[in-house]
Design an enzyme around this catalytic site. Structure first.
Site, PDB file in Angstrom:
ATOM      1  N   CYS A  55       1.149  -1.112   0.084  1.00 22.19           N
ATOM      2  CA  CYS A  55       0.011  -0.080   0.046  1.00 22.19           C
ATOM      3  C   CYS A  55       0.853   1.322  -0.030  1.00 22.19           C
ATOM      4  CB  CYS A  55      -0.727  -0.135   0.991  1.00 22.19           C
ATOM      5  SG  CYS A  55      -0.314  -0.033   2.809  1.00 22.19           S
ATOM      6  N   HIS A 289      -1.783   0.229   7.596  1.00 23.57           N
ATOM      7  CA  HIS A 289      -2.370   0.374   6.175  1.00 23.57           C
ATOM      8  C   HIS A 289      -2.514   1.687   5.842  1.00 23.57           C
ATOM      9  CE1 HIS A 289      -4.147  -1.204   2.694  1.00 23.57           C
ATOM     10  NE2 HIS A 289      -5.312  -0.654   2.953  1.00 23.57           N
TER      11      HIS A 289
END
Length: 446
Positions: A55, A289
């Site tokens: 990510c 994340h």
């Protein structure tokens, strides 16, 4: 276009490998990073992320895709208009923009030698008549590298291009290399090679690898490199002096922004350059994340009013977010705002604003004195859209944008709800925000 691999480039690639992974590459982490840039079938302008880790690359690329789509379409209507051609154009435009921020010199595009050797052998066997056979042969070669990071790095090669126009042409002609098995990693290596290994090391001020050796997450230096073109470790504006050390943050207002829940936990301070980017798009960090938040409301990035500037400057002297400063900092605040700051005047104002001699000056008292008629450039209501590239983190199990209506409340008292990390991170940017998400489903940051 150069394709040679002199020893200097071999050393550069080895250095990039060590900078990213450290001394030892965990196979499971390498596998998680071994994916291409591919779009969702359910949300055709959204990139999908297969596993946790990449990510740090995918979210910034997606943020630049949103930025460019909003510039072209002005609103969310692009969701229904995305074709394969638009996907390809958006992806190439985004990676080119990221590369362009890293350097204005030569551009180095990293590729796998096995792509070409397998392609040639397949062509020879089939007389160049069976493209599917060639592609299958290349895929078999890629698959054999997924669990073998040592061989993957032995297969790395570089093209050198003198200008971005040539890089753009290359990517359009070889779009499948971005989408294929190692597209994310090869682009990452290309970014660092183009930036320059030593320059990245110099900017990061850290001895740690850019990919966490234990969990596989991208470091803040890597995230900053992807968003701004500079691999700095910190997210505040300019430099800060910490114990005599000059620690570099964000150099200037960025094209897209960044906010993080780690600021709520007081692990970092996000500066105005990141919170107030040029375009209303923000990479959003949880503790594990990265996702993306964006809006079609351009007024969210309007120039600051005088009162907004005053609040921002005041709070820069209040790093703990207490809404007050030590009274001995008043002169510094007035100076930073280009207000009268002569000692005699400051002493008069200090006594007025701290009439009980508590040694502190409240934000509200300061604003009432110097900016009694507050103006806001940000509208009271606007639409927010959230993207999470992990299918499993979306309610339906498929990548899908979550739309909410944001309201900025009049009160200075914000509702703290640690069970709602989305609201918590949004309040680091808009302290008095409330969001009504469609179907009452709050999107996940993880």
């Amino acid at each position: 276009m150069a394709e040679t691999l002199p020893s200097a480039i071999e050393q550069e690639l080895l250095g990039i490998k060590n900078l990213l992974w450290g001394n030892d590459i965990k196979i499971d982490i390498f596998k998680r990073w071994s994916q291409g840039f591919y779009f969702s079938s359910t949300e055709r302008s959204a990139l999908e992320q297969a596993e946790g880790g990449p990510c740090a690359i995918i979210a910034p690329v997606q943020a630049f895709i949103f930025k460019n789509l909003l510039l072209e379409y002005k609103d969310l209507s692009f969701r229904d208009k995305v074709t394969l051609e638009i996907q390809n154009n958006s992806l190439v435009q985004a990676v080119i923009e990221i590369l362009g921020q890293c350097t204005s010199q030569k551009y180095y595009i990293v590729y796998l030698d096995s792509e070409f050797s397998e392609s040639v052998s397949a062509s020879e066997m089939n007389g160049d008549k069976n493209d599917n056979c060639i592609q299958d042969s290349i895929k078999r070669s890629w698959n054999s590298l997924v669990g073998d990071p040592l061989r993957f790095h032995e297969e790395l090669r570089m093209h050198c291009f003198p200008c971005l126009e040539d890089v753009t042409k290359y990517y359009f002609e070889n779009i499948e290399k971005l989408k294929a098995q190692f597209g994310v990693l090869l682009f990452l290596y290309s970014v660092i090679a183009s930036k320059g290994l030593e320059q990245v090391k110099s900017e990061s001020d850290s001895q740690d690898s850019l990919i966490d050796e234990t969990y596989g997450y991208g470091s803040q230096s890597l995230i900053n490199l992807m968003i701004t073109g500079r691999a700095t470790t910190y997210v505040w504006d300019h430099e800060q002096d910490v114990g005599g050390l000059k620690l570099r943050g964000i150099e200037k207002q960025s094209q897209i922004g960044f906010i993080t829940i780690m600021e709520y936990h007081r692990f970092c301070t996000v500066g105005s350059f990141y919170k107030n980017p040029i375009h209303p798009v923000w990479v959003v960090a949880s503790d594990t994340h990265l996702t993306v938040l964006f809006s079609d409301e351009r007024k969210l990035v309007s120039p600051e009013t005088k009162s907004e500037q005053a609040r921002r400057v005041f709070k820069s002297f209040d790093p703990d977010g207490n809404n007050f400063i030590s009274s001995d900092k008043l002169q510094d605040v007035l100076k930073a705002l280009d207000l009268v700051s002569e000692p005699e005047y400051v002493n008069i104002m200090r006594k007025r604003l701290d009439s009980e001699n508590l040694g502190i000056i409240l934000l509200n008292a300061f604003m009432d004195e110097f900016f009694p008629k507050e103006e806001r450039s940000t509208p009271d209501m606007f639409t927010l859209v959230h993207y999470n590239g992990l299918s499993r983190s979306n309610v339906s199990g498929q990548v899908q944008y979550h739309i909410g209506t944001a309201i900025l409340l009049e009160s200075d008292i914000k509702s703290v709800c640690e069970s709602n990390p989305m609201l918590t991170v949004l309040q680091t940017k808009w302290p008095n925000i409330e969001v009504n998400w469609c179907e009452n489903i709050t999107p996940s940051l993880n």
